[in-house]
Write an enzyme that holds these catalytic residues in place. Structure first.
Site, PDB file in Angstrom:
ATOM      1  N   GLU A   1      16.284   0.450  13.322  1.00 37.13           N
ATOM      2  CA  GLU A   1      17.170   0.251  12.010  1.00 37.13           C
ATOM      3  C   GLU A   1      16.542  -0.746  11.065  1.00 37.13           C
ATOM      4  O   GLU A   1      15.605  -0.742  10.713  1.00 37.13           O
ATOM      5  CB  GLU A   1      18.535   0.454  12.195  1.00 37.13           C
ATOM      6  CG  GLU A   1      19.058   1.548  12.953  1.00 37.13           C
ATOM      7  CD  GLU A   1      20.591   1.754  13.470  1.00 37.13           C
ATOM      8  OE1 GLU A   1      21.137   1.424  12.643  1.00 37.13           O
ATOM      9  OE2 GLU A   1      20.932   2.194  14.579  1.00 37.13           O
ATOM     10  N   MET A   2      17.405  -1.595  10.734  1.00 34.14           N
ATOM     11  CA  MET A   2      16.953  -2.631   9.873  1.00 34.14           C
ATOM     12  C   MET A   2      16.334  -3.801  10.403  1.00 34.14           C
ATOM     13  O   MET A   2      15.508  -4.473   9.859  1.00 34.14           O
ATOM     14  CB  MET A   2      18.216  -3.185   9.208  1.00 34.14           C
ATOM     15  CG  MET A   2      19.036  -2.518   8.325  1.00 34.14           C
ATOM     16  SD  MET A   2      20.507  -3.285   7.587  1.00 34.14           S
ATOM     17  CE  MET A   2      20.603  -2.153   6.244  1.00 34.14           C
TER      18      MET A   2
END
Lengths: 346, 887
Positions: free
Chosen positions: A134-135
């Site tokens: 994800e991030m």
């Protein structure tokens, strides 16, 4: 004596059972005891902090390479708080393991993520910011980047009376997410007693939704989201759908208990009409297909196409308003589905 | 004080600790905890109720039980946070957590299982009724199955129903009831699971554990409340102790402060009162000066001194030393030793001060307290004492100090000289050691001295050698402040020699007065003899040679002449005999007398002459010198007696110094110088010391017929010539007399007497006769008129001047007596010269010429006529005077 008593009780039970069966199709709607409840207009939220959270929600600096924000996977404007992808993509095009659920009304879920590994929204933020797919960021990085921003420093200092830190960031985002509610749907108006809020077909759909047993799991304010259920109660889903990744083990990954294998959080159906594809693996692109899968593996029932259609109609009454605008789509694309026999023949 | 502060601090710290400890006791906390536990129990019940409700009424209100479980978790978290610090409840809490977790998973299990079970169970009647329609032959069997399942759902322990269901499900395959089979199977499978989940939820023990925790906590609460009460008591006790302690500390401090103030006041008064100067200085500048110091430095107020440098008040001689002292005090904090120092007053005058300093620390800085004593008086007294000691030590008088027991405590060096006892020997010994006389005198002396009076007198004293000398003593008592005698001071002087001298002096004075008496008698006698002689001579002239009275007159003249000779002897003895002073050569004089001497000695005596040639002359009266020589030869002759002997005459000149002169018999002091001497030695019997002592006394003689005036006259003549005599004598060996006469300064040349032609001189003019004696005036007038002079006469000086003024032109000379009333000869002579500086005055006196003319030295006296005189004597003098004038 005991035998006689037992027989008498057996008779009585048989009689009550018969009565029960006779009464079941025609019972009247008791709004107070409907399994689906109304969404609250607001939750107890600090507007200042939610404002910071909103800014953060759209801030790509939370990701390692400043490429994606929360909104990257949770598009509030068009895609019902999700991304319309089978699996979401993180930084550098990394593909996630599951389908992104909507952020709308997530505050009403008892846990977050498909496997419920986050007990709170704050925990969910923590996971997404740091997850590799994800991030892929770290808190020191994020804090450093945000501290470089005088505006953030000023906002945090004003609202939190402290400098920027991970807890504050998570809280602010969660606080924003607690504002992402979609109350005032047509169905809610119906629940409030407005008989005309939904039409007959939709009412029929709701009735079918209940009578087929969908409501056994999809109930409460969020029409789901408050329990875990095995995917494939009757009939092995994963013998028909190959296990793609470990995410398919569901809650087992969290608890490690054998009975939690293939158990997933029951998703909210509030914005189901807006958030295709479906299921944790995003394997189902249409509602009809999903309803049929659910009927087959969860309910061990056959739902005729017209009933499916009714249920879809019902589902279209669920999206409420966000920022004063109704999220309910004007066109009901999900009604365009192939009849079952066609699907079977394919 | 430090200990008090530490102790107080400790108590205060203990108090604070106890207080903060008590603050930890949160009275609300037990309430909160108990509330939370209560909430937990309620939630547990609520969850159970919710589940039962869902189960019994088939209403899927999962939100509320989910919320309840979540809330339970929240409450549990809160509770954990509240009592996390209390390890005491760890077990109970953990059990509660475990049961809550079981409850949560049970709830989840219930939700999942019940969802499946209920949907199948709800569908089953529909399915059965559907099948009944499709397969009417199975209707009864289906109804039975439905009834069994319902019964079994109601009473899961109903084994019969369960068995029938199992039996029925065995027929599903053959009856081709696939869907029914699956739902029945689901029901069979999930019903126990639901029941178990409910069981789990109900029996998870959350409420029991909550109760246990609550009970445990209440127990704990009880003890902690008790402890808190104890803590409160302890806090109060501590507080009380602190206050009491503080009170005592403050009380004692205050008491000490008062005492300190009193003490300080006492010191202040002391510093104000003390006659010594006390000052405190820092960095060598005064910061405090007491009144005595202010006064000592001659300041009016302390302010004049404060801030000034200490060395400013020190005399420049001592400043360097003072700077060193201050440095010692300041840098090494050592006291400066006592020292004597010259100080300066503000007006620049000096005073001696005894200075002592001691450093101490004041406000963390070194300061010095200095005490100054003005000892100028003492220094002055010491100086005086030193002077007195020096005086006592160096005085000629022996001074000795003794105590009441007569023990000598001090003796000066003169004491040693006097007594022979050394100072160290004397101190400590008894002063009575020196006593050598009548004890009664001493008793009287002691009594007098003890009565406070000074005893002065002469007492014999026994010296260390045993010799007894006479000492004049002055003894006084030294008294202490209360008048008691503590010491005696005795001053002693050896007066033995003085006494001897005094005796001699008395003897000499006696002889002198005898001489004056003799001289006076001779003078008056001469006046009488002048009259007798003159009258006899005048009577003789006016008488025929054949007159029988002439013989008598001749006898009068002879007797008068003998009386005059005796007078001459007396005058010679008295040193006032008639002197006809001429330059005389002693050797010549002796040679001229050879014949005369040889006839006056016995045959058995030989005379030897040792006469020096070219001796200096002596100014002397030849007749008197002849008398001296005759007297000496007469005595020598008599000393030889009948034996054969030698008399030798020696003349010479010698230089006599003081020591030589001091051994001579002489009158007063003679100057050092050349003296002509004549020695007359004999080989006679000699004299012993006693005789020798007395030979010059008048009327002392060893001869049967002697008058005892010979040697006295000799000495008188010698004295009259400023000469001296020495006598050497040994008994049986002989005697030598040596006469020394001062050598004349100016005459080495032989002076021949002027030969005057008497025949050519004739008396003419008037002569003024001045004399207070009428007989003398008459005789003189007659003598002069007989010579052919006219005469005038006056009874005293004033009359003489009067007469002289009246007859100045006639008067050729004045015969002036020296001793007169009203105006004596000397003054009269001066006045006469004032009238006429060339006046011719012939002075006449009963005393000798030396005596008389001394008064007229350098005043142009024409001549001197010794009384008594014959007309020839007068004529001679007048002729000399007037002829000189004529020349």
């Amino acid at each position: 004596m005991a035998k006689e008593t037992a027989r008498m009780i057996t008779r009585l039970a048989a009689a009550i059972g018969s009565l029960y069966i006779a009464m079941s199709p025609v019972y009247a709607l008791d709004f107070l005891h409907e399994p689906i409840k109304r969404i609250p207009q607001t939750l107890d939220v600090s507007p200042d902090k939610a404002a910071i959270g909103k800014k953060l929600f759209f801030d790509p600096r939370l990701s390692v390479d400043n490429s994606i924000s929360c909104a990257h996977c949770h598009n509030l404007d068009e895609k019902g708080g999700a991304d319309a992808l089978r699996h979401s993509f993180g930084v550098q095009g990394r593909e996630g393991l599951v389908n992104a659920p909507t952020v709308f009304n997530s505050a009403l879920n008892s846990t977050q993520f498909w496997d419920g590994r986050a007990k709170s929204l704050e925990d969910q933020v923590d996971g997404s910011v740091q997850a590799h797919a994800e991030m892929a960021s770290t808190w020191p990085q994020v804090v450093e980047k945000l501290r470089a921003d005088a505006e953030y420093r000023r906002l945090f200092l004003r609202s939190y009376k402290t400098d920027i830190n991970p807890a504050n960031i998570k809280h602010a985002i969660a606080e924003f997410e607690r504002t992402l509610l979609t109350p005032n749907s047509r169905f809610e108006r119906y629940l409030k007693g407005d008989e005309n809020a939904i039409n007959a077909e939709e009412k029929d759909g709701y009735r079918l939704f209940k009578s087929y047993g969908c409501v056994a799991c999809h109930q409460g304010r969020n029409v789901g989201g408050n329990m875990f259920q095995v995917l494939g109660v009757m009939g092995d889903y994963f013998s028909d759908h190959k296990v793609e990744n470990k995410a398919d083990y569901g809650r087992f990954n969290v608890t490690g208990r054998q009975e939690d294998k293939y158990r997933f959080k029951v998703p909210s159906l509030r914005l189901a009409v807006l958030t295709a594809p479906y299921l944790h693996d995003g394997s189902h692109t249409s509602l009809a297909e999903t309803i049929r899968t659910m009927a087959k593996y969860q309910l061990v029932r056959n739902i005729p196409d017209e009933d499916v259609r009714s249920i879809i109609h019902f589902l279209y009454t669920l999206p409420g308003e966000y920022e004063g605008k109704s999220l309910e789509p004007v066109t009901r694309e999900h009604l365009n589905f192939l009849p079952e026999n066609k699907v079977a023949s394919q | 004080m430090k200990a008090h502060v530490m102790l107080l601090g400790s108590i205060a710290a203990l108090l604070l600790f106890q207080w903060s400890h008590m603050r930890e006791f949160d009275a609300e906390k037990p309430n909160r905890i108990l509330h939370l536990i209560e909430d937990l129990s309620q939630l547990d019940t609520k969850v159970e109720q919710g589940i039962m409700l869902i189960y019994s009424r088939n209403i899927f209100d999962y939100d509320s039980i989910t919320a309840d479980v979540d809330q339970m978790q929240g409450v549990l978290d809160e509770l954990s946070a509240e009592i996390a610090s209390e390890t005491l409840f760890h077990e109970e809490l953990e059990a509660l957590k475990r049961s809550a977790e079981i409850q949560r998973s049970g709830t989840n299990e219930f939700k999942a299982s019940f969802a499946i079970f209920s949907s199948s169970a709800d569908y089953l009647p529909t399915l059965i009724s559907q099948l009944q329609k499709e397969r009417p032959e199975l209707a009864g069997w289906l109804i039975q199955l439905n009834s069994d399942i319902f019964l079994w759902r109601l009473y899961p322990e109903n084994q019969e129903a369960h068995d029938r269901i199992i039996k029925a499900s065995g027929q599903f395959e053959s009856l081709e009831l696939k869907q029914l089979s699956r739902h029945v199977q689901l029901i069979l499978d999930y019903a126990p699971r639901v029941a178990q989940a409910m069981n789990t939820v109900v029996n998870c023990g959350t409420s029991e554990n909550a109760h246990l925790l609550s009970a445990a906590y209440e127990r704990h609460l009880m003890t902690s409340v008790q402890r808190n009460q104890r803590d409160q008591v302890l806090l109060i006790v501590l507080g009380a102790v602190l206050l009491i302690y503080l009170f005592f500390v403050l009380y004692f401090r205050q008491r000490d402060a008062i005492r300190l103030a009193e003490s300080e006041n006492r010191f202040h008064v002391l510093f104000d009162l003390i006659p010594h100067g006390v000052g405190v200085h820092r960095n060598a500048h005064w910061i405090y000066c007491n009144p005595a110091l202010v006064k000592m430095y001659g300041a009016q107020t302390e302010a004049e001194l404060i801030g000034t440098a200490v060395v400013e008040r020190v005399h420049p001689d001592n400043r360097e030393e003072e700077t060193e002292r201050i440095k010692l005090e300041r840098d090494e904090l050592k006291p400066a030793p006592l020292m004597l120092q010259k100080n300066l007053r503000l007006d620049g005058s000096e005073f001696f001060g005894e200075v002592q300093g001691i450093p101490f620390i004041e406000n963390g800085k070194p300061v010095s307290m200095t005490m100054i004593r003005d000892v100028s008086d003492r220094v002055e007294a010491e100086k005086k004492t030193r002077q007195l000691i020096a005086a006592v030590e160096n005085t000629a008088e022996a001074i000795v100090v003794s105590d009441r027991e007569s023990t000598i405590q001090y003796a000066n060096p003169a004491f040693e000289r006097l007594t022979g006892y050394g100072t160290s020997e004397a101190i400590g010994s008894d002063i009575r050691l020196l006593r050598a006389g009548d004890p009664e005198v001493y008793d009287a002396m002691v009594a007098r001295v003890n009565s406070g009076q000074t005893w002065v007198g002469e007492l014999p004293l026994r010296t260390k050698d045993g010799e007894v000398i006479v000492a004049e003593r002055s003894i006084a008592a030294i008294c202490d402040g209360s008048g008691h005698v503590v010491n005696y001071v005795t001053a002693m002087r050896d007066v033995t020699e003085e006494k001897r001298r005094n005796e001699q002096m008395e003897h000499t004075q006696r002889l002198e007065s005898l001489g004056i008496l003799a001289g006076g008698i001779a003078h008056d006698f001469n006046n009488i003899l002048t009259a007798v002689m003159g009258n006899a001579a005048l009577a003789g002239r006016n008488m025929d040679d054949a007159s029988p009275a002439k013989d008598f007159l001749a006898r009068i003249e002879t007797s008068t002449q003998r009386a005059s000779d005796l007078c001459k002897q007396m005058l010679a003895y008295s040193g006032k005999g008639r002197f006809v002073v001429k330059s005389i050569y002693l050797s010549e004089l002796v040679e001229e007398m050879t014949r005369l001497m040889e006839v006056s000695i016995e045959k058995n005596v030989a005379i030897k002459y040792h006469l020096a040639d070219n001796l200096p002359a002596v100014e002397a009266d030849a007749a008197q010198l002849q008398q001296v020589i005759l007297n000496l030869i007469t005595n020598a002759n008599e000393a030889i007696e009948s034996k054969s002997g030698v008399i030798s005459f020696t003349t010479g000149v010698m230089y006599a110094d003081k020591s030589y002169l001091s051994q001579t018999i002489t009158e007063a002091k003679l100057p050092e110088g050349r003296y002509v001497f004549i020695e007359v030695s004999d080989t006679g019997c000699g004299m012993d010391a006693a005789v020798m002592k007395k030979i010059f006394d008048p009327f002392f003689t060893t001869k049967f017929t002697g008058r005892g005036l010979g040697m006295s006259a000799v000495l008188g003549i010698v004295r009259g010539h400023q000469g001296a005599m020495r006598v050497y004598s040994e008994v049986g060996r002989g005697t030598t007399f040596k006469v020394l006469l001062p050598a004349s300064e100016h005459s080495f040349v032989l002076r021949k007497d002027q030969d005057v032609d008497e025949g050519n001189w004739r008396a003419s003019g008037t002569v003024l006769v001045v004399d207070d004696e009428d007989t003398i005036r008459e005789v003189a007038t007659m003598m002069l008129e007989d010579m052919g002079f006219k005469t005038l006469s006056a009874g005293d000086g004033a009359e003489a001047l009067h007469v002289y003024r009246a007859h100045e032109s006639e008067v050729v000379g004045v015969l002036l007596d020296m001793t007169m009333p009203k105006m004596d000869g000397k003054e009269c002579f001066r006045e006469l010269r004032r009238i006429n500086p060339d006046v011719k005055v012939l002075l006449s006196s009963g005393y000798n010429e030396q005596d008389a003319t001394n008064r007229f030295v350098g005043q142009g006296l024409a001549g001197f006529l010794q009384k008594p005189y014959t007309p020839e004597d007068l004529r001679e003098k007048l002729r000399g005077m007037l002829v000189d004038q004529a020349k």
